[in-house]
Write an enzyme that holds these catalytic residues in place. Structure first.
Site, PDB file in Angstrom:
ATOM      1  N   ASP A  92      22.406  40.326 -65.201  1.00 39.12           N
ATOM      2  CA  ASP A  92      22.620  38.949 -65.329  1.00 39.12           C
ATOM      3  C   ASP A  92      21.772  38.369 -64.132  1.00 39.12           C
ATOM      4  O   ASP A  92      21.510  37.115 -64.142  1.00 39.12           O
ATOM      5  CB  ASP A  92      24.054  38.579 -65.447  1.00 39.12           C
ATOM      6  CG  ASP A  92      24.444  38.288 -66.793  1.00 39.12           C
ATOM      7  OD1 ASP A  92      23.763  38.888 -67.686  1.00 39.12           O
ATOM      8  OD2 ASP A  92      25.572  38.011 -66.900  1.00 39.12           O
ATOM      9  N   GLY A 148      32.541  28.840 -61.673  1.00 33.05           N
ATOM     10  CA  GLY A 148      31.873  29.589 -60.785  1.00 33.05           C
ATOM     11  C   GLY A 148      30.360  29.433 -60.876  1.00 33.05           C
ATOM     12  O   GLY A 148      29.603  28.689 -61.436  1.00 33.05           O
ATOM     13  N   ASN A 151      25.501  33.547 -58.260  1.00 33.54           N
ATOM     14  CA  ASN A 151      25.187  34.661 -57.309  1.00 33.54           C
ATOM     15  C   ASN A 151      26.298  35.908 -57.499  1.00 33.54           C
ATOM     16  O   ASN A 151      25.452  36.869 -57.279  1.00 33.54           O
ATOM     17  CB  ASN A 151      24.955  33.928 -56.095  1.00 33.54           C
ATOM     18  CG  ASN A 151      26.378  33.590 -55.180  1.00 33.54           C
ATOM     19  OD1 ASN A 151      27.292  33.194 -56.024  1.00 33.54           O
ATOM     20  ND2 ASN A 151      26.203  33.599 -53.984  1.00 33.54           N
ATOM     21  N   SER A 176      29.166  30.628 -64.477  1.00 34.40           N
ATOM     22  CA  SER A 176      27.624  29.899 -64.479  1.00 34.40           C
ATOM     23  C   SER A 176      26.956  30.038 -65.740  1.00 34.40           C
ATOM     24  O   SER A 176      27.203  31.233 -66.287  1.00 34.40           O
ATOM     25  CB  SER A 176      26.725  30.196 -63.537  1.00 34.40           C
ATOM     26  OG  SER A 176      25.383  29.727 -63.670  1.00 34.40           O
ATOM     27  N   GLU A 177      26.296  29.019 -66.397  1.00 38.67           N
ATOM     28  CA  GLU A 177      25.506  29.372 -67.673  1.00 38.67           C
ATOM     29  C   GLU A 177      24.415  30.439 -67.489  1.00 38.67           C
ATOM     30  O   GLU A 177      23.875  31.049 -68.296  1.00 38.67           O
ATOM     31  CB  GLU A 177      25.198  28.113 -68.182  1.00 38.67           C
ATOM     32  CG  GLU A 177      24.104  27.165 -67.270  1.00 38.67           C
ATOM     33  CD  GLU A 177      24.733  26.247 -66.349  1.00 38.67           C
ATOM     34  OE1 GLU A 177      25.844  26.726 -66.083  1.00 38.67           O
ATOM     35  OE2 GLU A 177      24.165  25.533 -65.948  1.00 38.67           O
ATOM     36  N   VAL A 228      26.990  21.732 -52.621  1.00 41.48           N
ATOM     37  CA  VAL A 228      27.687  20.713 -52.246  1.00 41.48           C
ATOM     38  C   VAL A 228      27.551  19.367 -53.103  1.00 41.48           C
ATOM     39  O   VAL A 228      28.730  18.621 -53.520  1.00 41.48           O
ATOM     40  CB  VAL A 228      27.053  20.125 -50.904  1.00 41.48           C
ATOM     41  CG1 VAL A 228      27.752  18.875 -50.204  1.00 41.48           C
ATOM     42  CG2 VAL A 228      27.096  21.277 -49.914  1.00 41.48           C
ATOM     43  N   GLU A 248      34.354  25.687 -52.820  1.00 46.37           N
ATOM     44  CA  GLU A 248      33.612  26.481 -51.738  1.00 46.37           C
ATOM     45  C   GLU A 248      31.927  26.351 -52.291  1.00 46.37           C
ATOM     46  O   GLU A 248      31.354  26.440 -53.199  1.00 46.37           O
ATOM     47  CB  GLU A 248      33.911  28.115 -52.630  1.00 46.37           C
ATOM     48  CG  GLU A 248      35.269  28.610 -52.320  1.00 46.37           C
ATOM     49  CD  GLU A 248      35.718  28.869 -50.976  1.00 46.37           C
ATOM     50  OE1 GLU A 248      34.606  28.935 -50.262  1.00 46.37           O
ATOM     51  OE2 GLU A 248      36.806  28.650 -50.645  1.00 46.37           O
ATOM     52  N   CYS A 282      26.040  32.157 -49.986  1.00 50.26           N
ATOM     53  CA  CYS A 282      26.421  30.994 -49.258  1.00 50.26           C
ATOM     54  C   CYS A 282      26.534  31.107 -47.989  1.00 50.26           C
ATOM     55  O   CYS A 282      26.194  30.079 -47.312  1.00 50.26           O
ATOM     56  CB  CYS A 282      27.459  30.568 -50.204  1.00 50.26           C
ATOM     57  SG  CYS A 282      29.071  31.641 -49.992  1.00 50.26           S
ATOM     58  N   GLU A 384      19.853  23.899 -47.333  1.00 50.39           N
ATOM     59  CA  GLU A 384      20.198  25.105 -47.985  1.00 50.39           C
ATOM     60  C   GLU A 384      19.117  25.299 -48.990  1.00 50.39           C
ATOM     61  O   GLU A 384      18.769  24.672 -49.824  1.00 50.39           O
ATOM     62  CB  GLU A 384      21.541  24.891 -48.705  1.00 50.39           C
ATOM     63  CG  GLU A 384      21.813  26.387 -49.225  1.00 50.39           C
ATOM     64  CD  GLU A 384      23.038  26.509 -50.022  1.00 50.39           C
ATOM     65  OE1 GLU A 384      23.326  25.810 -50.869  1.00 50.39           O
ATOM     66  OE2 GLU A 384      24.077  27.529 -49.750  1.00 50.39           O
ATOM     67  N   GLU A 461      39.588  30.516 -49.778  1.00 46.27           N
ATOM     68  CA  GLU A 461      40.133  31.561 -50.741  1.00 46.27           C
ATOM     69  C   GLU A 461      40.181  32.919 -50.222  1.00 46.27           C
ATOM     70  O   GLU A 461      39.769  32.959 -48.631  1.00 46.27           O
ATOM     71  CB  GLU A 461      38.836  31.939 -51.558  1.00 46.27           C
ATOM     72  CG  GLU A 461      38.477  30.935 -52.813  1.00 46.27           C
ATOM     73  CD  GLU A 461      37.518  31.051 -53.762  1.00 46.27           C
ATOM     74  OE1 GLU A 461      36.330  31.842 -53.317  1.00 46.27           O
ATOM     75  OE2 GLU A 461      37.693  30.780 -54.877  1.00 46.27           O
TER      76      GLU A 461
HETATM   77  P1  NAD Z   1      25.995  24.656 -59.126  1.00 42.19           P
HETATM   78  O1  NAD Z   1      26.725  23.640 -58.241  1.00 42.19           O
HETATM   79  O2  NAD Z   1      24.672  24.291 -59.880  1.00 42.19           O
HETATM   80  O3  NAD Z   1      26.826  25.030 -60.012  1.00 42.19           O
HETATM   81  C1  NAD Z   1      28.034  25.754 -60.015  1.00 42.19           C
HETATM   82  C2  NAD Z   1      28.883  25.656 -61.182  1.00 42.19           C
HETATM   83  O4  NAD Z   1      29.239  24.277 -61.521  1.00 42.19           O
HETATM   84  C3  NAD Z   1      28.190  26.238 -62.589  1.00 42.19           C
HETATM   85  O5  NAD Z   1      29.253  26.858 -63.402  1.00 42.19           O
HETATM   86  C4  NAD Z   1      27.842  24.994 -63.222  1.00 42.19           C
HETATM   87  O6  NAD Z   1      27.580  24.995 -64.833  1.00 42.19           O
HETATM   88  C5  NAD Z   1      28.928  23.950 -63.065  1.00 42.19           C
HETATM   89  N1  NAD Z   1      28.770  22.313 -62.890  1.00 42.19           N
HETATM   90  C6  NAD Z   1      27.411  21.689 -62.946  1.00 42.19           C
HETATM   91  N2  NAD Z   1      27.412  20.670 -62.863  1.00 42.19           N
HETATM   92  C7  NAD Z   1      29.035  20.264 -63.018  1.00 42.19           C
HETATM   93  C8  NAD Z   1      29.796  19.073 -62.964  1.00 42.19           C
HETATM   94  N3  NAD Z   1      29.305  17.821 -63.032  1.00 42.19           N
HETATM   95  N4  NAD Z   1      30.955  19.252 -63.262  1.00 42.19           N
HETATM   96  C9  NAD Z   1      31.651  20.377 -63.369  1.00 42.19           C
HETATM   97  N5  NAD Z   1      30.842  21.568 -63.304  1.00 42.19           N
HETATM   98  C10 NAD Z   1      29.615  21.580 -63.172  1.00 42.19           C
HETATM   99  O7  NAD Z   1      25.721  25.923 -58.013  1.00 42.19           O
HETATM  100  P2  NAD Z   1      25.008  27.216 -58.489  1.00 42.19           P
HETATM  101  O8  NAD Z   1      23.324  26.727 -58.354  1.00 42.19           O
HETATM  102  O9  NAD Z   1      25.351  27.964 -59.510  1.00 42.19           O
HETATM  103  O10 NAD Z   1      25.347  27.971 -57.016  1.00 42.19           O
HETATM  104  C11 NAD Z   1      24.639  28.077 -55.950  1.00 42.19           C
HETATM  105  C12 NAD Z   1      25.348  27.186 -55.052  1.00 42.19           C
HETATM  106  O11 NAD Z   1      26.647  27.731 -54.971  1.00 42.19           O
HETATM  107  C13 NAD Z   1      24.675  27.282 -53.636  1.00 42.19           C
HETATM  108  O12 NAD Z   1      24.879  26.072 -52.891  1.00 42.19           O
HETATM  109  C14 NAD Z   1      25.737  28.205 -52.798  1.00 42.19           C
HETATM  110  O13 NAD Z   1      25.860  28.145 -51.474  1.00 42.19           O
HETATM  111  C15 NAD Z   1      26.945  28.015 -53.471  1.00 42.19           C
HETATM  112  N6  NAD Z   1      27.947  29.029 -53.391  1.00 42.19           N
HETATM  113  C16 NAD Z   1      29.232  28.666 -52.521  1.00 42.19           C
HETATM  114  C17 NAD Z   1      29.986  30.090 -52.316  1.00 42.19           C
HETATM  115  C18 NAD Z   1      31.130  29.776 -51.280  1.00 42.19           C
HETATM  116  O14 NAD Z   1      32.244  30.711 -51.528  1.00 42.19           O
HETATM  117  N7  NAD Z   1      31.205  28.885 -50.651  1.00 42.19           N
HETATM  118  C19 NAD Z   1      29.869  31.317 -52.955  1.00 42.19           C
HETATM  119  C20 NAD Z   1      28.680  31.169 -53.891  1.00 42.19           C
HETATM  120  C21 NAD Z   1      27.702  30.193 -53.983  1.00 42.19           C
END
Ligand code: NAD
Length: 487
Positions: A92, A148, A151, A176-177, A228, A248, A282, A384, A461
């Site tokens: 995945d 979620g 990663n 995540s999708e 963010v 997070e 992250c 980032e 967490e």
């Molecule tokens: P993303 O914000 O694009 O997506 C995260 C999740 O949010 C996905 O499941 C997505 O489908 C959902 N989503 C998207 N738009 C939404 C909305 N408007 N309302 C509700 N849900 C929505 O992030 P990503 O690209 O999947 O992950 C990478 C990011 O995650 C990086 O910025 C990384 O730093 C962060 N991250 C943080 C931690 C931590 O513990 N701090 C851990 C892992 C990843």
């Protein structure tokens, strides 16, 4: 062979959606579609809420120790199926088997085990007030939602379900999708372990399904892991029903290497904190501040080890230690940051290009990349990237480097390398970050609370305090004396 189609997991079993809408999931190392997933349409969303209500009614009335026993069975199943689950994560996410085999499932299982152990030990208070007294109960919140990132898909599902379920809540989780399968496998394990139907539900889809979770008035809390910008949307949307939130989010974390540091150890930390999981972590220390006196030694060793020790290729090959990025789109985004780094005047020490390894020629690889001659105002130093791109900067004054390290709206993590014990603590106490390491980088045991300062997050967490975030305190005043009334 037909490509599998996975349904949403509701009320202890798979449930077919009514819209028939699906999305495809690709293996990032091959660019092949490996399976399809049904989107959680209105029918599924409604069923998920009904299911979670029933699950909550059954689960929240069980004693914490009964819940604990069941969760520990799930932990045992997770560990038993380590290799199967690790393979799912590799296919995945594109990360190397070498990592997934010993990290992803285990760190997820550890956290469920930790909270299963902690839940029966959570106690209320009792205090006398004259002859009357009050006591408090730690009650679960109700239905919680988890959303979620891609990663660490299974680990994130475990880190959210562990405390939520241990405290007696029901959870609706949306992976995540890009990486939806791990959470489904976790749902099957929970059911097999004896978690009642409806306590852990998995809904599938992208932003719209996430938005529904953040808006639903039936949901008491949302725990989100992601960017963010998305986090801000989630908080704004959750405000409509005054949900509790845990966020997070992303980071742009500094690592400070002083001139008395063990340089090989500091290089190990910098490489782990930029190239592990091909840079998609992250807490990565993407801004490396190296003292001028040891700068040359640091970058010489960094260049040699990066060029000689990193093996990119088919992530399932156990010799490979560097995998593919999550998607073509993300590969292009990371490459655009690299181009920006070059155009803004940084110098490439190594890397800087997309890769097409012989064993995985169609994968979304980007070479481990190190920029030197960086300045604090460059885009690659400020934003980032979430890929294998390290920026190295220099310093010669402690106060100045602390100021520069803190000059960001993010505050997820930070690290210091020095042999001077006083300096180590003095500096780390001044760094504005929630997760800090001294002479180490990246370890995150279940016992240690993690989360961000500033715009990197809200709440924590792991660690004892997280269990409190999944409960609410009920205060009960007990009258032992007659009520005095003026009426
Ligand atoms: P993303 O914000 O694009 O997506 C995260 C999740 O949010 C996905 O499941 C997505 O489908 C959902 N989503 C998207 N738009 C939404 C909305 N408007 N309302 C509700 N849900 C929505 O992030 P990503 O690209 O999947 O992950 C990478 C990011 O995650 C990086 O910025 C990384 O730093 C962060 N991250 C943080 C931690 C931590 O513990 N701090 C851990 C892992 C990843």
């Amino acid at each position: 062979m037909t490509t599998p189609v996975y349904q949403n997991y509701i009320n202890g079993h798979f449930l077919k959606n009514q819209s028939g809408e699906t999305f495809a999931v690709k293996n990032p190392a091959t660019d092949d579609v490996i399976y399809y997933v049904e989107v959680a349409d209105a029918f599924i969303q409604n069923a998920a809420i009904q299911s979670a209500k029933q699950g909550f009614a059954a689960w929240s009335t069980m004693s914490p120790i009964e819940r604990s026993r069941i969760l520990l069975k799930a932990v045992a199943l997770l560990r038993e199926r380590n290799d199967l689950l690790a393979k799912i994560e590799v296919l995945d996410t594109g990360k190397p088997w070498q990592e997934a085999e010993c990290v992803d499932v285990q760190t997820g299982a550890d956290v469920i085990e930790y909270f299963a152990g902690l839940a029966p030990a959570q106690v209320g208070q009792q205090q006398m007030v004259g002859e009357d007294f009050y006591y408090t109960r730690k009650e679960p919140l109700g239905i919680c939602a988890g959303i979620g990132a891609w990663n660490y898909p299974l680990q994130i599902a475990c880190w959210k379900s562990g405390p939520a379920l241990a405290a007696g809540n029901a959870l609706i989780f949306k992976p995540s999708e890009e990486t939806p399968l791990g959470a489904i496998k976790l749902a099957e394990i929970f059911t097999e372990a004896g978690v009642p139907a409806g306590v852990f539900n998995v809904v599938q889809g992208a932003a719209e399904v996430g938005q529904w979770l953040t808006q639903s008035a039936d949901i008491e809390k949302v725990s989100f892991t992601g960017e963010v910008g998305t986090g801000k949307k989630v908080v704004a949307s959750a405000a409509g029903s005054l949900k509790d939130v845990t966020m997070e989010l992303g980071g742009k974390s500094p690592l400070l290497v002083f001139d008395d540091a063990d340089i090989s150890q500091a290089v190990s930390a910098a490489m782990l904190g930029n190239f592990y999981t091909q840079g998609e972590i992250c807490t990565n220390c993407t801004r490396i501040y190296v003292h001028k006196n040891v700068y040359q030694q640091f970058i010489d060793e960094l260049k040699t080890r990066t060029e000689e020790n990193i093996i990119a290729g088919d992530p399932l090959d156990p010799n490979v230690n560097f995998g593919a990025l999550i998607s073509k789109k993300h590969q292009q985004l990371v490459m655009s940051y690299i181009e920006k780094g070059i155009s803004e005047g940084a110098t490439l020490l190594t890397g800087g290009k997309a890769l097409s390894p012989a064993s995985a020629p169609n994968g979304y690889f980007v070479a481990p990349t190190v920029f030197i001659d960086c300045t604090d105002d460059m885009t690659i130093v400020k934003e980032e990237i979430f890929g294998p791109v390290m920026s190295v900067l220099t310093f010669d004054d402690e106060d100045d480097v602390i100021h520069r390290a803190n000059d960001t709206h993010l505050g997820l993590a930070a690290g210091v390398f020095t042999k001077d014990i006083k300096r180590a603590h003095r500096v780390i106490h001044q760094l504005q970050a929630g997760i800090c390491w001294i002479n180490s980088y990246g370890n995150s045991p279940a016992e240690m609370p993690v989360g961000g300062y500033k715009q990197s997050g809200i709440g924590r967490e792991n660690g004892i305090e997280t269990l409190d975030h999944y409960t609410q305190t009920k205060s009960i005043y007990v009258g032992m004396t007659n009520i005095e009334s003026p009426f």
